[in-house]
Structure formats: structure tokens, C-alpha cells
Design a protein around this motif. Structure first.
Motif, PDB file in Angstrom:
ATOM      1  N   ILE A  13      38.599  57.019  12.090  1.00  0.00           N
ATOM      2  CA  ILE A  13      39.112  55.798  11.617  1.00  0.00           C
ATOM      3  C   ILE A  13      39.049  54.747  12.634  1.00  0.00           C
ATOM      4  CG2 ILE A  13      40.426  56.656   9.649  1.00  0.00           C
ATOM      5  CD1 ILE A  13      42.778  56.104  11.594  1.00  0.00           C
ATOM      6  N   GLN A  14      39.100  53.530  12.349  1.00  0.00           N
ATOM      7  CA  GLN A  14      39.492  52.402  13.151  1.00  0.00           C
ATOM      8  C   GLN A  14      41.009  52.070  13.237  1.00  0.00           C
ATOM      9  OE1 GLN A  14      37.230  48.701  12.504  1.00  0.00           O
ATOM     10  NE2 GLN A  14      35.830  49.834  11.124  1.00  0.00           N
ATOM     11  N   VAL A  15      41.256  51.980  14.813  1.00  0.00           N
ATOM     12  CA  VAL A  15      42.547  51.668  14.988  1.00  0.00           C
ATOM     13  C   VAL A  15      42.623  50.477  16.015  1.00  0.00           C
ATOM     14  CG1 VAL A  15      44.564  52.677  16.267  1.00  0.00           C
ATOM     15  CG2 VAL A  15      43.074  54.103  15.003  1.00  0.00           C
ATOM     16  N   PRO A  27      49.203  52.452  19.465  1.00  0.00           N
ATOM     17  CA  PRO A  27      48.491  51.963  18.310  1.00  0.00           C
ATOM     18  C   PRO A  27      49.258  51.305  17.541  1.00  0.00           C
ATOM     19  CG  PRO A  27      49.250  54.570  18.065  1.00  0.00           C
ATOM     20  CD  PRO A  27      49.371  53.931  19.514  1.00  0.00           C
ATOM     21  N   ILE A  30      46.201  50.939  11.851  1.00  0.00           N
ATOM     22  CA  ILE A  30      45.005  51.604  11.173  1.00  0.00           C
ATOM     23  C   ILE A  30      44.331  51.014  10.202  1.00  0.00           C
ATOM     24  CG2 ILE A  30      45.900  54.073  12.013  1.00  0.00           C
ATOM     25  CD1 ILE A  30      46.177  54.791   8.971  1.00  0.00           C
ATOM     26  N   PHE A  32      41.961  52.100   7.056  1.00  0.00           N
ATOM     27  CA  PHE A  32      41.585  53.274   6.394  1.00  0.00           C
ATOM     28  C   PHE A  32      41.183  53.009   4.930  1.00  0.00           C
ATOM     29  CE2 PHE A  32      42.956  56.967   4.031  1.00  0.00           C
ATOM     30  CZ  PHE A  32      42.356  57.910   4.415  1.00  0.00           C
ATOM     31  N   LYS A  36      44.164  47.983   5.469  1.00  0.00           N
ATOM     32  CA  LYS A  36      44.969  47.839   7.001  1.00  0.00           C
ATOM     33  C   LYS A  36      46.192  48.270   6.785  1.00  0.00           C
ATOM     34  CE  LYS A  36      45.872  44.466  10.691  1.00  0.00           C
ATOM     35  NZ  LYS A  36      45.594  42.948  11.089  1.00  0.00           N
ATOM     36  N   LEU A  70      48.082  61.230  13.818  1.00  0.00           N
ATOM     37  CA  LEU A  70      47.098  60.309  14.417  1.00  0.00           C
ATOM     38  C   LEU A  70      46.545  60.762  15.788  1.00  0.00           C
ATOM     39  CD1 LEU A  70      45.118  57.759  14.026  1.00  0.00           C
ATOM     40  CD2 LEU A  70      47.167  56.357  15.292  1.00  0.00           C
ATOM     41  N   TYR A  72      43.844  60.627  19.232  1.00  0.00           N
ATOM     42  CA  TYR A  72      42.882  60.023  19.871  1.00  0.00           C
ATOM     43  C   TYR A  72      42.319  61.117  20.720  1.00  0.00           C
ATOM     44  CZ  TYR A  72      40.944  56.660  23.489  1.00  0.00           C
ATOM     45  OH  TYR A  72      40.146  56.074  24.373  1.00  0.00           O
ATOM     46  N   TRP A  77      39.250  57.858  17.215  1.00  0.00           N
ATOM     47  CA  TRP A  77      40.521  58.105  16.511  1.00  0.00           C
ATOM     48  C   TRP A  77      40.177  58.710  15.295  1.00  0.00           C
ATOM     49  CZ3 TRP A  77      45.340  56.740  18.613  1.00  0.00           C
ATOM     50  CH2 TRP A  77      45.307  55.868  19.643  1.00  0.00           C
ATOM     51  N   ILE A  79      42.366  60.964  11.775  1.00  0.00           N
ATOM     52  CA  ILE A  79      43.532  61.520  10.987  1.00  0.00           C
ATOM     53  C   ILE A  79      43.297  62.704  10.329  1.00  0.00           C
ATOM     54  CG2 ILE A  79      44.585  59.329  10.999  1.00  0.00           C
ATOM     55  CD1 ILE A  79      44.081  59.121   7.739  1.00  0.00           C
TER      56      ILE A  79
END
Length: 84
Positions: A13-15, A27, A30, A32, A36, A70, A72, A77, A79
Motif C-alpha cells: 500500500i501507499q503510506v 506513518p 495509509i 488502501f 485514505k 503495518l 516497512y 509498505w 499490511i
């Protein structure tokens, strides 16, 4: 579907993160499934392996009253998700 039948997947995912002057990563949000989500609180930070494979820095977070793991992992990243 019972808890035994529920399978976890690794979902990249983008974080959105904040780097402080000491280089520590925190963080904030997230991204997902096109939504957001704000991270309400980071409960724990430690090196850990994931149940779905891979390892890295675990950020155990509270997001909308749910505790989520979460990770890294090197430069990405992910989940642990019940949906692939």
C-alpha cells in the motif's frame, strides 16, 4: 467464514509518512483500496516478521478503532489483509 478459514495476504500500500530531524519515520495515513485512512495512534514500533511472509519494521497502529499491523519492508509498505 470461521477464523480458521480466514487467510491473510500481503498487500502493498501507499503510506504518507513524516520524517523528523533524527531520521525517524512516523506513518500518518495509509491509502488502501482507493481510500485514505488516518493513523490515530502508533502503539508499537519494533523489528518483526509478518505472518504472511517478509520482515521489516512493524508499526502496530490504531486506525478507526482497529489495531492493524503495518510493515516497512526495505523500501515498501504492506499490511496483512484478508483481501488479496
Amino acid at each position: 467464514m470461521s477464523a480458521k478459514e480466514m487467510r491473510l495476504y500481503k498487500k502493498y500500500i501507499q503510506v504518507v509518512v513524516h520524517f523528523n530531524e533524527q531520521g525517524e519515520i512516523m506513518p500518518l495515513f495509509i491509502l488502501f483500496d482507493g481510500k485514505k485512512y488516518q493513523i490515530d495512534r502508533v502503539l508499537q514500533i519494533k523489528k518483526s516478521a509478518s505472518q504472511v511472509g517478509g520482515a521489516g519494521i512493524l508499526y502496530q497502529c490504531r486506525i478507526q478503532n482497529n489495531v492493524r499491523n503495518l510493515f516497512y519492508e526495505r523500501t515498501r509498505w504492506f499490511i496483512e489483509s484478508y483481501h488479496p
